[in-house]
Design an enzyme around this catalytic site. Structure first.
Site: not given
Length: 722
Positions: A90-91
Site C-alpha cells: 500500500e505504502d
C-alpha cells in the site's frame, strides 16, 4: 525502489534495539526461519526508507512492533514475515510479484489480505472503510492469519494513538470498540480484546476512563487483604482434595465496569463488591472435582453456575463458572479451567500455534472461527452494499449468546434475543425459507418467539411457505436478514421482469410488432448500447419506471415503427389493459391520495425508480398525471385478487359516550382491521371521525359502510377521499 529489484541487506551490526528485541522473541523458530524474518526486516526497512510515523519515528518501527506482538503468541514464520511487510504493497513501490518471489505466495496473499483498498473510489469514508473491512473478512476466510495480523496492527496503532489529532483518535477508538475488539472476542482472543477495549475506552472517553481507573485503584487498596484470605482458603481447600491447582485473583477492567454500569444500571460499588478468582487445574475431570471442592468451602448462589466445558462458547472458550457467597457477605466469581483451556481463552485461534491442543474438532476455536467466517462469506456474496454487510457483521459480533439444541442433539449458538426464525436459518437457508412454526421443548410456538439457552428447538416447514417483508422485523442474525432480503429481491426481480415484458409487448403491439419479432442481433445491439447485460435487466428497468416502454419499442423497431393514430395519451390508453393482482412485489404501489381498491377503475403512472403507482381513475391528481401521457399505463384488476388494501371512511356521528366503540365494533364485525382513528371535527352534539382500515375490495368496503350505518349513532358515512 524498482518493483522487482531485491533490496540490499541491512548490516546486522546496525540493527536497532527493536529489531534485536524481535530476534529474541522469535527464538522459538528454526534458525533458517529466523534468517528469513530478519531478511523481511531488511526488505521492509529499505521499502519504507524515508517514511515516518506521526510521532516522528521511522515508519518501519510500526510493522516490526506488529510482528513482535504476534511473536509473543508464538505464531509461524510466514505470519511474522507478512506482519513486517504488511504495509509495503500500500505504502511503498514494492510489488506483489517481488514479494511473492522473495518470500513465497503465502506471504504475498497474507499481505494482500491486510492491505486496504486505497485504489478504489467511494462516495464516503464510511463506505471505503466498510469495503476495506469486507475485503479483510473474505481474506480471513482464506487464511485466518490475516485477521491476526490486522488485530496486532490495530493493537499497536491503539498503543501509539497519542500522536493523532483528537478527531482521528475518537474515530479510530470507536471503530476499535465496535468492530475490532468484538472480532477478537469472537475469535476467543480475550487478551487482545481486553487491551483493545481499554485503549479504545481511554481514547474515546478520557475523563470517564480516568475517574473509573482512580476508583478501581482506591477500591483495590481496601480489599487486598480480603482477596489474599479468600485466595489462601481456596488454595488450601483444593490441596485437601489432592488437586494441583493455581489460584489467581482477577480484577475488572475500566471498560468492563463502565459497560456493566451502563448496560445493567449498576453502581460502581455494586460491581466492585464482587471478588473474582481463576482456578487452573491439570485436566477436565479435575475441573469438576475442583468445582465440588469450592462449593464445599463456600455456598454456591442459585442459578449462577454455567458449564462452558460441556457446551463451549461459539469462539471455543471452555470453563466452569460459578458464583459463591463469600465469608464477608460479598459474592465470589470463580472460573475453573485447565491450562489448555486457559491458553485458548487468552489466545483463541492463536493458541493453535502456541499450544498443541488435544481437544476434539467440535471444541476447537480454529474450527468455530472458520465456521463463522464461512457464514460471513455467504453473507457477503448475497449482500451488494458494503454498509449493509458490515451491519450484518456487527449483529453477529454480539458477545451475549444463547445455546440451543437441535432434535439430533447438536448445539447451535445464536445472539441474545434470537428467535425461532433465526434458529431455522442457522440450521439451513432452505429450512428458514420454508419455516411456518417451531416446537420449543415440544411446545408449538410462533416463529417470532425469542429463545433461551438450553431449549430444544424443532422447525416445522411447508413447501408452500416463503419469506415475507415482515420477517425482517423478527430476525436478529445477519445470516437470516441477508437470506430474507435476497429472497425478496429475487421475487421483486421476477415480478419486475414479468411486468416489464407485458408492458413492452403492449407498446410493440401498438406499433404493429412484438418482442418475438425483434431480431436477436437487433436486441443484442440495443442491450449493448444501453449498457445492459441481459434482456431481463431491460424488462426490469421498464417495470420500475427507469425506461419508457413506448420509447424502448420505437428504438427497437428503428425506422420500421409506424405511428399510431391519435395523441400519445390515446395510444397509451386505447390499447389492451394490463391486469394486476395487487401482489406484484416491488413493482406496484398504491397512491395514498385516493387509496384504490379491487373493483375500482384504475390507471397506472410510471414513477422513476418506484415502478407503477396505481390511482383511481376519478382521483383529482390524475388530471395532472395526464400531462405526461408517455408515463401512463393502462391497467385493470385481475379477476382473482387477494390481499388487504387500505381504505378510509369519513364518518359523522352523534357525540355521546361509547360512540367510538360502537362504530369500531361494527367495522370489526365486517372483518376489517382498523389501523388508525382520528377526530376531524368535534363539538358538544356531533363529531366527525376519519377511520383508516384494511379491506379486501370495493365490495368489502361497501359491506363495512352498511354495517356502520346500521349502528344508529351515525348520521353520515362516505369513502374518503371521494
Amino acid at each position: 525502489m524498482p518493483a522487482t529489484a531485491p533490496p540490499a541487506p541491512v548490516d546486522p551490526a546496525a540493527w536497532p534495539p527493536y529489531v534485536l528485541a524481535l530476534k529474541e522473541r522469535i527464538a522459538y523458530l528454526p534458525p533458517a526461519q529466523v534468517t528469513q524474518v530478519l531478511r523481511a526486516y531488511a526488505v521492509g526497512a529499505q521499502a519504507h526508507a524515508g517514511q515516518e510515523r506521526k510521532s516522528g519515528e521511522p515508519y518501519i518501527t510500526h510493522p516490526v512492533a506488529v510482528a513482535s506482538i504476534l511473536a509473543e503468541l508464538g505464531l509461524d514464520a510466514e505470519t511474522i514475515i507478512a506482519a513486517i511487510l504488511h504495509d509495503t504493497l500500500e505504502d511503498t513501490e514494492l510489488s506483489r510479484e517481488a514479494l511473492a518471489g522473495e518470500f513465497g505466495e503465502v506471504v504475498a496473499e497474507l499481505v494482500d489480505g491486510v492491505t486496504k483498498l486505497d485504489k478504489m473510489r467511494f462516495g464516503t469514508r464510511q463506505e471505503a472503510d466498510a469495503e476495506s473491512f469486507r475485503k479483510m473478512l473474505l481474506a480471513m476466510a482464506r487464511d485466518i492469519r490475516v485477521i491476526l495480523i490486522k488485530l496486532a496492527d490495530r493493537l499497536h496503532n491503539m498503543r501509539t494513538l497519542g500522536a493523532k489529532d483528537q478527531g482521528s483518535r475518537r474515530r479510530i477508538a470507536r471503530e476499535t470498540l465496535e468492530i475490532f475488539a468484538p472480532i477478537a472476542q469472537r475469535l476467543g482472543m480475550n487478551k487482545f480484546k481486553a487491551e483493545l477495549q481499554d485503549l479504545g475506552f481511554r481514547a474515546l472517553y478520557p475523563d470517564r476512563y480516568r475517574v473509573i481507573s482512580e476508583r478501581i485503584r482506591a477500591a483495590l487498596g481496601n480489599r487486598r487483604e480480603v482477596m489474599s484470605k479468600i485466595e489462601a482458603a481456596l488454595t488450601t481447600q483444593l490441596a485437601s482434595e489432592h488437586l494441583s491447582a493455581h489460584v489467581v485473583g482477577r480484577i475488572k477492567s475500566p471498560w468492563s465496569i463502565y459497560s456493566k454500569m451502563r448496560n445493567e444500571h449498576k453502581t460502581f460499588a455494586q460491581l466492585m463488591d464482587v471478588y473474582g478468582f481463576r482456578v487452573v487445574v491439570d485436566s477436565a475431570t479435575s475441573c469438576y472435582v475442583a468445582l465440588g471442592a469450592v462449593h464445599a468451602l463456600y455456598k454456591p448462589v442459585d442459578r449462577r453456575f454455567k458449564d462452558f466445558i460441556a457446551i463451549p462458547k461459539a469462539n471455543g472458550y471452555q470453563s466452569l463458572h460459578t458464583v459463591l457467597l463469600g465469608p464477608f457477605g460479598a459474592p465470589i466469581e470463580v472460573q475453573i479451567r485447565t491450562a489448555e483451556m486457559d491458553s485458548v481463552a487468552e489466545r483463541g485461534v492463536a493458541a493453535h500455534w502456541a499450544y498443541k491442543t488435544d481437544s476434539g474438532p467440535a471444541n476447537s476455536a480454529q474450527v468455530r472461527a472458520r465456521e463463522w467466517l464461512a457464514s460471513m462469506v455467504d453473507s457477503s456474496a448475497n449482500t451488494v452494499s458494503s454498509s449493509e454487510f458490515i451491519e450484518n457483521v456487527k449483529i453477529d459480533l454480539f458477545p451475549d449468546e444463547v445455546y440451543l439444541f437441535t432434535p439430533r442433539g447438536d448445539i447451535l449458538s445464536l445472539p441474545r434475543h434470537a428467535t425461532a426464525l433465526d434458529f431455522a436459518y442457522a440450521v439451513h437457508t432452505d429450512v428458514g425459507d420454508h419455516a411456518v412454526a417451531a416446537r420449543v421443548d415440544k411446545k408449538l410456538t410462533p416463529l417470532r418467539s425469542r429463545l433461551e439457552s438450553g431449549q430444544l428447538v424443532e422447525i416445522i416447514t411447508a413447501p408452500s411457505a416463503a419469506p415475507n417483508p415482515a420477517w425482517l422485523e423478527v430476525v436478529v442474525t445477519g445470516k437470516a436478514r441477508t437470506a430474507i432480503r435476497q429472497y425478496l429481491k429475487h421475487l421483486q426481480h421476477e415480478d419486475a421482469v414479468d411486468f416489464g415484458h407485458r408492458m413492452l409487448d403492449r407498446a410493440l403491439d401498438a406499433l404493429g410488432s412484438s418482442l418475438d419479432a425483434i431480431a436477436p442481433t437487433t436486441l443484442d445491439r440495443f442491450l449493448k448500447t444501453s449498457k445492459l447485460k441481459r434482456l431481463e435487466e431491460l424488462l426490469s428497468d421498464i417495470a420500475l419506471g427507469n425506461r419508457m416502454p413506448d420509447v424502448v419499442a420505437r428504438q427497437l423497431l428503428g425506422s420500421r415503427w409506424k405511428k399510431a393514430a391519435g395523441s400519445k395519451a390515446g395510444v397509451a390508453l386505447a390499447q389492451e389493459k394490463i391486469r394486476i393482482s395487487g401482489g406484484e412485489r416491488g413493482v406496484l404501489s398504491f397512491a395514498n391520495c385516493c387509496h384504490p381498491l379491487p373493483g375500482d377503475d384504475i390507471i397506472g403512472y410510471l414513477s422513476s425508480g418506484k415502478g407503477i403507482v396505481v390511482h383511481r381513475v376519478e382521483c383529482p391528481n390524475v388530471a395532472e398525471l395526464r400531462r405526461s401521457p408517455e408515463r401512463l399505463v393502462a391497467i385493470e384488476w385481475d379477476r382473482d385478487v387477494k390481499g388487504d388494501y387500505r381504505a378510509q371512511l369519513h364518518i359523522e356521528v352523534i357525540n355521546r359516550p361509547g360512540v367510538l366503540a360502537t362504530v369500531a365494533a361494527a367495522i370489526a364485525a365486517a372483518d376489517s382491521n382498523i389501523e388508525n382513528v382520528e377526530y376531524v371535527e368535534r363539538d358538544a352534539s356531533a363529531a366527525t371521525l376519519l377511520f383508516s382500515m384494511e379491506v379486501k375490495s370495493r365490495k368489502h368496503l361497501a359491506d363495512v359502510i352498511r354495517r356502520v350505518r346500521r349502528t344508529g349513532v351515525v348520521s353520515a358515512v362516505r369513502r374518503y377521499p371521494l
